[in-house]
Write an enzyme that holds these catalytic residues in place. Structure first.
Site, PDB file in Angstrom:
ATOM      1  N   SER A 100       0.862  -1.160   0.000  1.00 51.80           N
ATOM      2  CA  SER A 100       0.000   0.000   0.000  1.00 51.80           C
ATOM      3  C   SER A 100       0.915   1.231   0.000  1.00 51.80           C
ATOM      4  CB  SER A 100      -0.858  -0.151   1.245  1.00 51.80           C
ATOM      5  OG  SER A 100      -1.276   1.047   1.687  1.00 51.80           O
ATOM      6  N   GLU A 134       2.185  10.284 -11.032  1.00 49.81           N
ATOM      7  CA  GLU A 134       1.026   9.676 -11.705  1.00 49.81           C
ATOM      8  C   GLU A 134      -0.244  10.029 -10.957  1.00 49.81           C
ATOM      9  OE1 GLU A 134       1.755   5.553 -11.057  1.00 49.81           O
ATOM     10  OE2 GLU A 134       3.074   5.346 -12.785  1.00 49.81           O
ATOM     11  N   LYS A 136      -3.473   9.265  -8.873  1.00 48.79           N
ATOM     12  CA  LYS A 136      -3.832   8.137  -8.008  1.00 48.79           C
ATOM     13  C   LYS A 136      -5.295   7.813  -8.298  1.00 48.79           C
ATOM     14  CE  LYS A 136      -3.525   6.523  -3.253  1.00 48.79           C
ATOM     15  NZ  LYS A 136      -4.846   5.925  -3.151  1.00 48.79           N
ATOM     16  N   GLU A 206      -4.913  -0.692 -11.408  1.00 51.25           N
ATOM     17  CA  GLU A 206      -6.176  -0.311 -10.781  1.00 51.25           C
ATOM     18  C   GLU A 206      -7.316  -0.513 -11.772  1.00 51.25           C
ATOM     19  OE1 GLU A 206      -5.561   0.690  -7.688  1.00 51.25           O
ATOM     20  OE2 GLU A 206      -7.231   1.949  -7.027  1.00 51.25           O
ATOM     21  N   LYS A 346      -2.163  13.134  -1.241  1.00 47.70           N
ATOM     22  CA  LYS A 346      -3.625  13.103  -1.354  1.00 47.70           C
ATOM     23  C   LYS A 346      -4.203  14.498  -1.570  1.00 47.70           C
ATOM     24  CE  LYS A 346      -5.739   9.719  -0.349  1.00 47.70           C
ATOM     25  NZ  LYS A 346      -5.938   8.601   0.531  1.00 47.70           N
ATOM     26  N   CYS A 440     -28.051   4.051  29.288  1.00 45.02           N
ATOM     27  CA  CYS A 440     -28.024   3.568  27.907  1.00 45.02           C
ATOM     28  C   CYS A 440     -29.363   3.881  27.234  1.00 45.02           C
ATOM     29  CB  CYS A 440     -27.770   2.064  27.901  1.00 45.02           C
ATOM     30  SG  CYS A 440     -28.039   1.319  26.284  1.00 45.02           S
ATOM     31  N   CYS A 458     -22.408   1.194  27.956  1.00 45.80           N
ATOM     32  CA  CYS A 458     -23.612   0.693  28.611  1.00 45.80           C
ATOM     33  C   CYS A 458     -23.190  -0.512  29.445  1.00 45.80           C
ATOM     34  CB  CYS A 458     -24.603   0.269  27.538  1.00 45.80           C
ATOM     35  SG  CYS A 458     -25.800  -0.935  28.087  1.00 45.80           S
TER      36      CYS A 458
HETATM   37  S1  IVH Z   1       1.528   2.226  -6.636  1.00 43.58           S
HETATM   38  C1  IVH Z   1       4.042  -0.438  -4.200  1.00 43.58           C
HETATM   39  N1  IVH Z   1       0.290   3.826  -8.287  1.00 43.58           N
HETATM   40  O1  IVH Z   1      -3.513   3.287  -4.262  1.00 43.58           O
HETATM   41  C2  IVH Z   1       3.181   0.579  -4.837  1.00 43.58           C
HETATM   42  N2  IVH Z   1      -0.980   2.833  -6.572  1.00 43.58           N
HETATM   43  O2  IVH Z   1      -3.215   3.805  -1.444  1.00 43.58           O
HETATM   44  C3  IVH Z   1       1.772   0.259  -4.793  1.00 43.58           C
HETATM   45  N3  IVH Z   1      -3.348   3.373  -6.619  1.00 43.58           N
HETATM   46  O3  IVH Z   1      -3.131  -0.062  -3.315  1.00 43.58           O
HETATM   47  C4  IVH Z   1       0.850   1.160  -5.410  1.00 43.58           C
HETATM   48  N4  IVH Z   1      -3.295   4.670  -8.393  1.00 43.58           N
HETATM   49  O4  IVH Z   1      -4.612   0.457  -5.340  1.00 43.58           O
HETATM   50  C5  IVH Z   1       0.173   3.042  -7.214  1.00 43.58           C
HETATM   51  N5  IVH Z   1      -0.682   5.246  -9.848  1.00 43.58           N
HETATM   52  C6  IVH Z   1      -0.803   4.444  -8.786  1.00 43.58           C
HETATM   53  C7  IVH Z   1      -2.035   4.241  -8.156  1.00 43.58           C
HETATM   54  C8  IVH Z   1      -2.070   3.422  -7.040  1.00 43.58           C
HETATM   55  C9  IVH Z   1      -4.073   4.131  -7.478  1.00 43.58           C
HETATM   56  C10 IVH Z   1      -3.895   2.656  -5.459  1.00 43.58           C
HETATM   57  C11 IVH Z   1      -3.451   1.235  -5.327  1.00 43.58           C
HETATM   58  C12 IVH Z   1      -2.826   1.134  -3.961  1.00 43.58           C
HETATM   59  C13 IVH Z   1      -3.430   2.308  -3.278  1.00 43.58           C
HETATM   60  C14 IVH Z   1      -2.591   2.759  -2.113  1.00 43.58           C
END
Ligand code: IVH
Length: 733
Positions: A100, A134, A136, A206, A346, A440, A458
């Protein structure tokens, strides 16, 4: 269930009408019939009867066994686990864990990322670090394996280590081949067809649904009176995780590849180079991606994408920065479940203003009283929000939120909407501070706060209807009993109708229905078929693994991990129960206290309590919670009632040191020396995993007689094939 029971005389159809001799005969007949259908289903892929009809056989077998427990044979079909048709996706263990990402919300956090990377690599403070930026994508991650250019297996991320096998569903979304043969000329540079023919490639990315397709799907769903999805991400998830892949096929799903798992040869020296190669190999990669060399450049990319995000046809929730050089990535490695070489920047949480119409206090499974603001519905980031959590009494006091207040609420990703602030200027003149209840709201029992805890609870335990209902919802939830056809809504309904008041009632429901004046099948929204399916779903769960059972009990502080530790340590329900009872009701001989004295002082030197604490991973909080559960008579009564109805399987510790430890096996064809079931159990005892389909992950395929397509698949994939004798030799080494 047309003529399944046609050979039985009508007066013997009800198990209750059978005498012992007839029951014994009927059990033999059922075992034979089910063995036949197992064979048709598992080995010949040619079932003769529907799943529901098979369930009816199973169900009848179980009903008779319940009435005549002394007739239950060691090889009874009810003892076969996993023989029931799959009602879930198969598991896939990822060859390389699916990681993740760590998040950054501010420019300073992005700076920190660059600083950490430089420091880790021992580079100068002003050294440039090239990163690939990239979008997300707000969808669902997948992993897809290709062997010799052909798509062979697809999976979800799951917990990162094990995902679900969604091969059939992904077939409708991603390319079937990743190196289309070119009719003229030599392969382009970077074309994966240039790789040796036995090469393997695992791509990761994705799956998403575009906003346009999402709107169209919801319009269709609405017209057909079906479920409306809250956002494109949920719609994509709902469409991808369908056991029936034709549903996935009918939905418009797209994908982007953003990385890879196992590859037999490096794709390139850089992330951007690898993405180029994947693009040449016909995968969709995101065209918005750009290289940047420093914080200023990534911030420019971020701001630009944030401002133009509405022009993209799909939802994004931020930007991902990845260190471009793969040798750097290699060196940076991972921290926990996230790579050190990437970060998700984010987008800010979406906010909106609305009015608090009411403040309700909800009672959770463990009695926690959680205040919730009921809001005038408002759309925030594309999702209608009507409720926001206020967390606890202290948070309400901190915000001084009142009914009638105008509040700012915030939604960030999947997080429950929160109340951020109150606009005191807009407060009505007659508003009153919210008074947190001292009892409660569901049962009137006193509410109390434990030392150091912000949560007020409770004290009613299971006499509190709200706790009891939450408890039931937990009991049937996905990682607990996971009863098909008995979800939260049904539990709620059966609870209200007084049919299910505690978990054991679930298993007596069918029997009680036989004499009911108001049978469920006559209720609105239920028919014979759905009730039949419900009972089949319940009956399928009459056999349960000990760890799931312990987790299902919903004992405070006993989550899945702790439940597994307990199951592995004690091995059987009986042993666990005896140990827990000994801890609560120590033998007179052990100390000076009276029998049944459950006071903590009496037990701290208790051998069972000490043994429990000696389990690696069990601390005092969990131990005290277990003791709290086992001293309650009503909990013991519940355990007894459940034990009457279900069978709790022992937990065996898989071996770590056998020739088969950690291997993945597939059995195919008819085994002559043992049943499939037996072979599977044996393999699992030796630490192997047995799956149903041959994939790139399979270590051995064991061929029985008349093996069919799986043999071919194994040969195609170059998986090692064993004869039954060879397997036995390996299993006994
Ligand atoms: S890289 C080891 N690239 O975001 C790197 N993830 O919050 C793993 N996601 O589980 C992820 N766009 O499902 C990567 N351009 C992108 C992404 C991306 C969406 C998602 C992915 C990951 C999650 C993590």
């Amino acid at each position: 269930m047309t003529d399944l029971f046609s050979r039985i005389s009508p007066d013997k159809l009800l198990p209750e009408r059978l005498n012992a001799a007839e029951a014994a005969q009927e059990l033999v007949r059922l075992a034979q019939e089910m063995a036949h259908h197992d064979r048709r289903y598992y080995q010949e892929d040619a079932p003769e009867i529907s799943d529901a009809e098979y369930d009816a056989l199973r169900h009848r077998n179980e009903a008779i066994e319940r009435l005549f427990p002394h007739l239950v044979r060691e090889d009874s079909p009810s003892k076969k686990v996993g023989a029931a048709p799959a009602e879930k996706f198969a598991e896939v263990v990822h060859s390389v864990p699916m990681l993740s990402l760590n998040n950054a919300f501010t420019e300073a956090e992005v700076e920190d990322f660059f600083v950490r990377v430089r420091r880790f690599l021992g580079l100068a403070e002003d050294a440039e670090i090239e990163v690939l930026c990239e979008p997300k994508i707000d969808g669902l991650s997948f992993s897809a394996r290709y062997a010799r250019g052909k798509f062979v297996q697809g999976s979800t991320r799951g917990d990162g280590v094990t995902g679900e096998d969604i091969t059939e569903n992904l077939r409708h979304i991603i390319p079937a081949r990743c190196h289309p043969e070119r009719s003229e000329g030599s392969p382009a540079v970077g074309d994966l067809s240039a790789m040796p023919q036995d090469d393997r490639l695992e791509v990761r990315g994705e799956v998403y649904m575009s906003r346009g397709d999402f709107d169209a799907l919801n319009r269709r769903q609405e017209a057909e009176g079906k479920k409306i999805f809250a956002n494109p991400r949920n719609a994509a998830a709902g469409s991808l995780r369908q056991l029936d892949s034709t549903i996935t096929a009918a939905r418009q799903l797209h994908y982007f590849v953003y990385g890879w798992g196992q590859v037999s040869a490096p794709l390139a020296d850089t992330q951007s180079g690898a993405m180029e190669r994947l693009k040449t190999a016909e995968f969709r990669v995101n065209e918005e991606a750009r290289l940047a060399r420093n914080v200023q450049e990534v911030m420019a990319f971020y701001t630009n994408l944030y401002e133009h995000r509405a022009e993209l046809p799909y939802d994004i929730d931020g930007v991902v920065y990845k260190v471009n050089r793969l040798d750097y990535q290699q060196r940076l490695g991972n921290v926990g479940r996230a790579p050190r070489w990437a970060i998700a920047h984010k987008f800010p949480a979406e906010q909106g203003q609305t009015i608090v119409e009411a403040i309700a206090v909800q009672v959770g499974r463990t009695g926690a009283l959680t205040p919730v603001a009921h809001l005038k519905p408002i759309t925030v980031g594309g999702v209608v929000v009507a409720r926001a959590t206020l967390h606890n009494k202290d948070e309400i006091a901190r915000l001084d939120v009142r009914v009638g207040d105008t509040v700012t609420i915030q939604r960030a990703g999947d997080v429950i909407p929160q109340v951020v602030s109150v606009d005191v200027e807009k407060r009505p003149a007659d508003s009153q501070p919210f008074v947190f209840p001292e009892t409660c709201p569901a049962c009137g029992s006193a509410a109390f706060r434990e030392d150091d805890d912000v949560v007020i609870r409770c004290s009613g335990g299971l006499i509190c209807p709200a706790q009891a209902r939450e408890h039931l919802r937990h009991f049937v939830s996905r990682n607990a009993f996971d009863i098909e056809g008995l979800g939260e809504k049904q539990v709620e309904l059966f609870w209200e109708k007084g049919l299910i008041k505690n978990p054991a009632d679930i298993f007596t429901l069918e029997k009680r229905q036989e004499t009911s004046a108001d049978p469920i099948c006559a209720w609105k929204g239920f028919g014979d078929k759905s009730v039949e399916n419900l009972f089949a779903g319940i009956n399928r769960r009459r056999v349960i693994a000990l760890e799931r059972f312990i987790f299902a009990l919903g004992i405070r502080h006993i989550g899945e991990g702790t439940a597994r530790l307990l199951a592995q340590h004690y091995g059987s329900f009986g042993a666990w129960r005896v140990a827990m009872m000994a801890m609560c009701h120590p033998e007179r001989s052990e100390g000076s206290h009276a029998e049944g004295d459950p006071s903590p002082a009496a037990q701290d030197d208790n051998a069972a309590y000490t043994a429990l604490l000696a389990i690696n991973g069990i601390g005092e909080i969990a131990a005290d919670a277990l003791r709290g559960f086992f001293v309650e008579k009503h909990n013991l009564a519940l355990l007894d009632a459940l034990a009457e109805e279900i069978r709790i399987q022992d937990t065996e510790r898989p071996r770590q040191d056998s020739a088969l430890s950690g291997k993945t096996l597939v059995f195919t064809g008819t085994l002559t020396r043992m049943t499939r079931q037996e072979a599977k159990a044996r393999a699992e005892r030796l630490g192997a995993k047995v799956t149903g389909s041959v994939t790139g992950n399979t270590d051995y395929v064991i061929l029985g007689e008349d093996a069919g397509s799986k043999r071919k698949k194994a040969e195609e994939l170059g998986v090692k094939i064993l004869t039954e004798d060879e397997w036995l030799e390996l299993a006994s080494s």
